[in-house]
Design a protein around this motif. Structure first.
Motif, mmCIF file in Angstrom:
data_model
loop_
_atom_site.group_PDB
_atom_site.id
_atom_site.type_symbol
_atom_site.label_atom_id
_atom_site.label_comp_id
_atom_site.label_asym_id
_atom_site.label_seq_id
_atom_site.Cartn_x
_atom_site.Cartn_y
_atom_site.Cartn_z
ATOM 1 N N LEU A 134 33.428 38.907 22.174
ATOM 2 C CA LEU A 134 32.103 38.483 22.639
ATOM 3 C C LEU A 134 32.105 38.193 24.140
ATOM 4 O O LEU A 134 31.129 38.489 24.838
ATOM 5 N N ARG A 135 33.194 37.618 24.618
ATOM 6 C CA ARG A 135 33.268 37.338 26.057
ATOM 7 C C ARG A 135 33.398 38.618 26.882
ATOM 8 O O ARG A 135 33.093 38.628 28.075
ATOM 9 N N ALA A 136 33.852 39.691 26.238
ATOM 10 C CA ALA A 136 34.071 40.958 26.960
ATOM 11 C C ALA A 136 33.053 42.027 26.564
ATOM 12 O O ALA A 136 33.321 43.221 26.715
ATOM 13 N N LEU A 137 31.895 41.627 26.058
ATOM 14 C CA LEU A 137 30.908 42.595 25.573
ATOM 15 C C LEU A 137 30.585 43.674 26.606
ATOM 16 O O LEU A 137 30.411 44.842 26.270
ATOM 17 N N GLY A 138 30.476 43.272 27.860
ATOM 18 C CA GLY A 138 30.103 44.216 28.901
ATOM 19 C C GLY A 138 31.122 45.305 29.160
ATOM 20 O O GLY A 138 30.815 46.300 29.837
ATOM 21 N N LYS A 139 32.323 45.158 28.635
ATOM 22 C CA LYS A 139 33.368 46.157 28.844
ATOM 23 C C LYS A 139 33.326 47.290 27.815
ATOM 24 O O LYS A 139 34.064 48.269 27.945
ATOM 25 N N PHE A 140 32.494 47.132 26.792
ATOM 26 C CA PHE A 140 32.421 48.147 25.738
ATOM 27 C C PHE A 140 31.318 49.157 26.046
ATOM 28 O O PHE A 140 30.277 48.826 26.609
ATOM 29 N N ASP A 141 31.576 50.398 25.633
ATOM 30 C CA ASP A 141 30.555 51.444 25.767
ATOM 31 C C ASP A 141 29.537 51.346 24.637
ATOM 32 O O ASP A 141 28.350 51.622 24.845
ATOM 33 N N TRP A 142 30.018 50.979 23.445
ATOM 34 C CA TRP A 142 29.147 50.902 22.272
ATOM 35 C C TRP A 142 29.418 49.624 21.487
ATOM 36 O O TRP A 142 30.572 49.209 21.334
ATOM 37 N N LEU A 143 28.358 49.045 20.956
ATOM 38 C CA LEU A 143 28.441 47.988 19.955
ATOM 39 C C LEU A 143 27.790 48.532 18.699
ATOM 40 O O LEU A 143 26.625 48.929 18.716
ATOM 41 N N PHE A 144 28.543 48.564 17.586
ATOM 42 C CA PHE A 144 28.020 49.055 16.318
ATOM 43 C C PHE A 144 27.633 47.864 15.443
ATOM 44 O O PHE A 144 28.468 47.005 15.152
ATOM 45 N N LEU A 145 26.379 47.840 15.013
ATOM 46 C CA LEU A 145 25.864 46.774 14.141
ATOM 47 C C LEU A 145 25.614 47.377 12.767
ATOM 48 O O LEU A 145 24.693 48.169 12.583
ATOM 49 N N THR A 146 26.455 47.023 11.806
ATOM 50 C CA THR A 146 26.374 47.647 10.486
ATOM 51 C C THR A 146 25.518 46.869 9.492
ATOM 52 O O THR A 146 25.257 47.364 8.401
ATOM 53 N N SER A 147 25.079 45.661 9.840
ATOM 54 C CA SER A 147 24.228 44.881 8.936
ATOM 55 C C SER A 147 23.558 43.752 9.700
ATOM 56 O O SER A 147 23.965 43.402 10.813
ATOM 57 N N GLN A 148 22.534 43.173 9.055
ATOM 58 C CA GLN A 148 21.887 42.005 9.635
ATOM 59 C C GLN A 148 22.856 40.830 9.709
ATOM 60 O O GLN A 148 22.744 39.979 10.601
ATOM 61 N N ASN A 149 23.804 40.777 8.786
ATOM 62 C CA ASN A 149 24.784 39.685 8.797
ATOM 63 C C ASN A 149 25.626 39.715 10.066
ATOM 64 O O ASN A 149 25.998 38.666 10.600
ATOM 65 N N VAL A 150 25.931 40.912 10.558
ATOM 66 C CA VAL A 150 26.705 41.032 11.797
ATOM 67 C C VAL A 150 25.904 40.482 12.973
ATOM 68 O O VAL A 150 26.428 39.739 13.809
ATOM 69 N N VAL A 151 24.623 40.836 13.025
ATOM 70 C CA VAL A 151 23.768 40.336 14.101
ATOM 71 C C VAL A 151 23.730 38.820 14.075
ATOM 72 O O VAL A 151 23.895 38.144 15.105
ATOM 73 N N ARG A 152 23.541 38.267 12.885
ATOM 74 C CA ARG A 152 23.471 36.808 12.743
ATOM 75 C C ARG A 152 24.787 36.157 13.149
ATOM 76 O O ARG A 152 24.801 35.114 13.816
ATOM 77 N N ALA A 153 25.908 36.778 12.764
ATOM 78 C CA ALA A 153 27.221 36.220 13.100
ATOM 79 C C ALA A 153 27.453 36.218 14.607
ATOM 80 O O ALA A 153 28.002 35.260 15.163
ATOM 81 N N ILE A 154 27.038 37.286 15.275
ATOM 82 C CA ILE A 154 27.211 37.361 16.727
ATOM 83 C C ILE A 154 26.396 36.290 17.425
ATOM 84 O O ILE A 154 26.898 35.562 18.301
ATOM 85 N N VAL A 155 25.134 36.163 17.033
ATOM 86 C CA VAL A 155 24.255 35.173 17.665
ATOM 87 C C VAL A 155 24.764 33.760 17.402
ATOM 88 O O VAL A 155 24.840 32.924 18.315
ATOM 89 N N ASP A 156 25.122 33.479 16.148
ATOM 90 C CA ASP A 156 25.584 32.132 15.795
ATOM 91 C C ASP A 156 26.872 31.769 16.518
ATOM 92 O O ASP A 156 27.044 30.632 16.983
ATOM 93 N N ARG A 157 27.790 32.742 16.622
ATOM 94 C CA ARG A 157 29.068 32.447 17.276
ATOM 95 C C ARG A 157 28.875 32.208 18.766
ATOM 96 O O ARG A 157 29.524 31.328 19.355
ATOM 97 N N CYS A 158 27.989 32.950 19.387
ATOM 98 C CA CYS A 158 27.710 32.731 20.810
ATOM 99 C C CYS A 158 27.155 31.331 21.029
ATOM 100 O O CYS A 158 27.544 30.618 21.972
ATOM 101 N N LYS A 159 26.246 30.914 20.146
ATOM 102 C CA LYS A 159 25.664 29.582 20.286
ATOM 103 C C LYS A 159 26.700 28.486 20.084
ATOM 104 O O LYS A 159 26.757 27.524 20.847
ATOM 105 N N SER A 160 27.534 28.633 19.041
ATOM 106 C CA SER A 160 28.524 27.602 18.755
ATOM 107 C C SER A 160 29.636 27.557 19.795
ATOM 108 O O SER A 160 30.320 26.541 19.949
ATOM 109 N N SER A 161 29.827 28.657 20.522
ATOM 110 C CA SER A 161 30.865 28.726 21.561
ATOM 111 C C SER A 161 30.311 28.510 22.965
ATOM 112 O O SER A 161 31.012 28.729 23.956
ATOM 113 N N ASN A 162 29.036 28.123 23.023
ATOM 114 C CA ASN A 162 28.364 27.874 24.308
ATOM 115 C C ASN A 162 28.334 29.118 25.190
ATOM 116 O O ASN A 162 28.417 29.030 26.419
ATOM 117 N N LEU A 163 28.216 30.282 24.542
ATOM 118 C CA LEU A 163 28.046 31.529 25.280
ATOM 119 C C LEU A 163 26.568 31.902 25.260
ATOM 120 O O LEU A 163 25.915 31.825 24.215
#
Length: 308
Positions: free
Chosen positions: A97-126
């Motif tokens: 998550l801290r290195a998102l800008g270094k990737f060419d592609w982000l693959f989102l395979t479900s709504q659960n993945v989206v929720r996990a990414i958002v929640d983890r960023c919030k809990s990690s103060n990102l």
């Protein structure tokens, strides 16, 4: 060199879905339907009236589906078979998550993945969305794309197929030597990363969340089925299916009620368990599920027999 993909706006994606997957109003969640003046509520008749339907998901995941079922006269019982938890070791996920800008592609395979990414960023103060995102984002299904858009992500590609592997197949010419971030469940099928590696993509796979069983949930459903209190059970993932109920009991369940497999992966899990008496909703959208149920019970009324 990683090939740059043209950016796809979701308004264009809906038009695209109209060509590839049938009328987009049949596939899109309420957020899209409202935007284009459609209505899920009028998609089917009242064949669901009086039916008792178990949805094996939480209210957070199935609020719209429950509301639409009830609007048609069905009685809805929410009995989640699984729950989601953060990874046991969140360090790889945090680093990605801290290195998102270094990737060419982000693959989102479900709504659960989206929720996990958002929640983890919030809990990690990102901050989310961060200033630097992957150059391209791809999603499996319109519902996942809608969740990504709501979270502030711009989706470039929506898979035509409902399986994660479809992303690798459809984007194959653009992926060689591309850095792809694949954040998924700890129980995710390995076929997508394998397909990406074969293409020549540089894959970073991390666990975004764990899929865990809810004790006693399966027994609760089975007891109600035996007492004749349920007409249909909706299953959304293999994790909520064979592992939590068992093959023998699953075959018994399918003989007593209408079992609805949401998506081809769940349908395959049924068949692998030796269960053929199922109704399959190829789309995970609310309207797709409603249509599958409506068509099933419409045929039952016409033939005077139980389908499933």
């Amino acid at each position: 060199m990683c090939v740059r993909a043209p950016r796809l706006r979701l308004s264009s994606a809906l038009s695209w879905a109209n060509t590839w997957q049938g009328a987009c109003l049949k596939l899109a969640p309420r957020t899209f339907l409202n935007r284009w003046g459609g209505s899920v509520a009028n998609a089917t008749g009242s064949r669901l009236a009086g039916k008792r339907v178990v949805v094996t998901r939480t209210l957070e995941q199935s609020e719209l589906l429950s509301r639409e079922l009830e609007a048609r006269g069905a009685t809805v019982r929410l009995v989640p078979l699984i729950r989601f938890a953060p990874p046991e070791d969140p360090a790889p996920f945090d680093a990605a998550l801290r290195a998102l800008g270094k990737f060419d592609w982000l693959f989102l395979t479900s709504q659960n993945v989206v929720r996990a990414i958002v929640d983890r960023c919030k809990s990690s103060n990102l901050s989310f969305p961060p200033e630097r995102m992957p150059r391209h984002i791809a999603a499996v299904g319109l519902a996942t794309a809608a969740a990504a858009e709501k979270a502030g992500m711009k989706v470039d590609h929506i898979a035509r197929g409902e399986r994660g592997r479809a992303l690798a197949e459809e984007l194959a010419p653009q992926l060689p030597n591309c850095a792809v971030l694949l954040a998924r469940s700890d129980r995710a099928n390995p076929d997508l990363p394998e397909a990406l590696w074969q293409i020549g993509a540089r894959v970073t796979e991390v666990v975004a969340y764990r899929t865990l069983a809810l004790a006693g949930a399966a027994e609760q459903i089975l007891d109600e089925i035996v007492r004749g209190e349920i007409d249909a059970v909706l299953f959304f993932s293999p994790s909520a299916l064979v592992e939590k109920i068992g093959k023998d009991r699953l075959r018994q369940v399918s003989a007593r009620v209408t079992c609805v497999a949401i998506g081809p992966v769940t349908a395959s899990a049924f068949r692998a368990a030796g269960v053929e008496r199922i109704i399959v909703s190829q789309q995970a959208s609310v309207s797709g599920i409603l249509e599958a149920l409506s068509q099933c019970w419409s045929q039952e009324m016409q033939l005077g027999v139980k389908l499933g």
